[in-house]
Design a protein around this motif. Sequence first.
Motif, PDB file in Angstrom:
ATOM      1  N   MET A   1      -4.848   4.400  -6.287  1.00 35.84           N
ATOM      2  CA  MET A   1      -4.597   4.490  -7.731  1.00 35.84           C
ATOM      3  C   MET A   1      -5.622   5.375  -8.435  1.00 35.84           C
ATOM      4  O   MET A   1      -5.322   5.964  -9.469  1.00 35.84           O
ATOM      5  CB  MET A   1      -4.609   3.092  -8.361  1.00 35.84           C
TER       6      MET A   1
ATOM      7  N   TRP B   1       9.155  -0.357 -10.071  1.00 33.34           N
ATOM      8  CA  TRP B   1       7.810   0.089 -10.459  1.00 33.34           C
ATOM      9  C   TRP B   1       7.877   1.364 -11.293  1.00 33.34           C
ATOM     10  O   TRP B   1       8.662   2.264 -11.010  1.00 33.34           O
ATOM     11  CB  TRP B   1       6.955   0.373  -9.225  1.00 33.34           C
TER      12      TRP B   1
ATOM     13  N   ILE C   1       4.287   5.217  -5.908  1.00 29.49           N
ATOM     14  CA  ILE C   1       4.161   5.113  -7.369  1.00 29.49           C
ATOM     15  C   ILE C   1       3.292   6.251  -7.896  1.00 29.49           C
ATOM     16  O   ILE C   1       3.631   6.915  -8.874  1.00 29.49           O
ATOM     17  CB  ILE C   1       3.537   3.754  -7.773  1.00 29.49           C
TER      18      ILE C   1
ATOM     19  N   ILE D   1      -5.548   0.209  -1.857  1.00 31.67           N
ATOM     20  CA  ILE D   1      -4.630   0.341  -2.992  1.00 31.67           C
ATOM     21  C   ILE D   1      -5.390   0.827  -4.229  1.00 31.67           C
ATOM     22  O   ILE D   1      -4.924   1.716  -4.948  1.00 31.67           O
ATOM     23  CB  ILE D   1      -3.909  -1.005  -3.279  1.00 31.67           C
TER      24      ILE D   1
ATOM     25  N   TYR E   1       2.455   1.677  -3.465  1.00 34.50           N
ATOM     26  CA  TYR E   1       1.541   2.258  -4.452  1.00 34.50           C
ATOM     27  C   TYR E   1       1.348   3.762  -4.233  1.00 34.50           C
ATOM     28  O   TYR E   1       1.181   4.518  -5.196  1.00 34.50           O
ATOM     29  CB  TYR E   1       0.196   1.528  -4.440  1.00 34.50           C
TER      30      TYR E   1
ATOM     31  N   SER F   1       4.959   3.960 -13.891  1.00 36.68           N
ATOM     32  CA  SER F   1       3.532   4.154 -14.175  1.00 36.68           C
ATOM     33  C   SER F   1       3.363   5.137 -15.317  1.00 36.68           C
ATOM     34  O   SER F   1       4.296   5.856 -15.688  1.00 36.68           O
ATOM     35  CB  SER F   1       2.811   4.690 -12.925  1.00 36.68           C
TER      36      SER F   1
ATOM     37  N   VAL G   1       0.085   0.686 -14.241  1.00 39.70           N
ATOM     38  CA  VAL G   1       1.307   0.475 -13.451  1.00 39.70           C
ATOM     39  C   VAL G   1       2.079  -0.675 -14.081  1.00 39.70           C
ATOM     40  O   VAL G   1       1.515  -1.721 -14.392  1.00 39.70           O
ATOM     41  CB  VAL G   1       0.964   0.138 -11.978  1.00 39.70           C
TER      42      VAL G   1
ATOM     43  N   GLN H   1       0.841  -1.202   0.000  1.00 37.98           N
ATOM     44  CA  GLN H   1       0.000   0.000   0.000  1.00 37.98           C
ATOM     45  C   GLN H   1       0.878   1.256   0.000  1.00 37.98           C
ATOM     46  O   GLN H   1       0.623   2.208  -0.743  1.00 37.98           O
ATOM     47  CB  GLN H   1      -0.909  -0.021   1.234  1.00 37.98           C
TER      48      GLN H   1
END
Length: 332
Positions: A252, A192, A164, A248, A161, A194, A206, A158
């Motif tokens: 996003m 990672w 990210i 999560i 992300y 995106s 992602v 979490q």
Amino acid sequence: IGRSFIDFIHPKDRTTFASQITSGVAVPNVNGTPQKGISVSVMFCRIRRYRSLNTCYGVKDRTVNYVPFLLKLTFKNINDDESKVIYLVIQATPFFSAFKVPNEIISKPVPFLTRHIANGTLEYIDPESIPYLGYLPQDITDKDALLLYHPGDLEYLQQVYEKIVKQGGVARCKPYKMMAQNGDYVKVETEWSSFINPWSKKLEFVIGKHHILEGPKIPDVFQAPDPELALKLTEEEKNKANSRRENILRIMNEVRTKPAEVAKQLMSKRCQDLATFMESLIEEPSKNDEEIRLDIHEPEHSYYERDSVMLGGISPHHDFNDSKSSTATPVS
């Protein structure tokens, strides 16, 4: 010999196989016949392993085992004595699990990519992942990527992300566990990145570049999952895991993205550069043009005014936010 090849393909993979064949046959040449077998299509499927009568009293008593293969399919025109016949030529290469012993440490893993969209749906997985995870691409595409993560790692992921979304990517995260096809877990590290839409400022997808560090307890990733060895979670743990997956997804889809602001600034700069370029063209007309322009009387608008309308209100003589043009059309 003499039996249909499709009888040996796993029922789950038959549709994929049939669609590949259909697309291969459906490519016509100028004269209406299929192209000579130069175009090669590639697919992945499981083929049934031979069951010998020697090993047990009856074939029906044994479980059916399938081996995963990479198939390269080619159509070839072969001239017989009587006529021209189209043959399907299949080159089959088997896949084997990358792991030989339980919890094997991998020194030089081949990295593989996955891509999922903002609702968690997996859009793409590299074929290089097959020996490490055991999934064929058609097994896992369009499934929820978040369900591959070990419930115990969701709290950490979490945070990943969040980074990210806010920073556009993470160089390389700490190790976490990802579920293989056999229901066991491999340990991975991931780089990672995106893509964030500069107009909507929303995260589109992602991309994870995964490096396997340690294999599962059950080395054969192609083995059928054993329900007895499946991860046992209490109701509280299940609820907690679902809650973290929802968090999560919310991150996003709702968290404002820093990369989008950067992209917006870049677009504004491009607009300014374009305006400067246009200004340099417009502000250097010859004197003759000026004189001619004065002699021509437009009934409604001058050329300048009409151009301003046609350009959707973008005028190099005003700042972007302070446009006095006759239309309010936004910059596209």
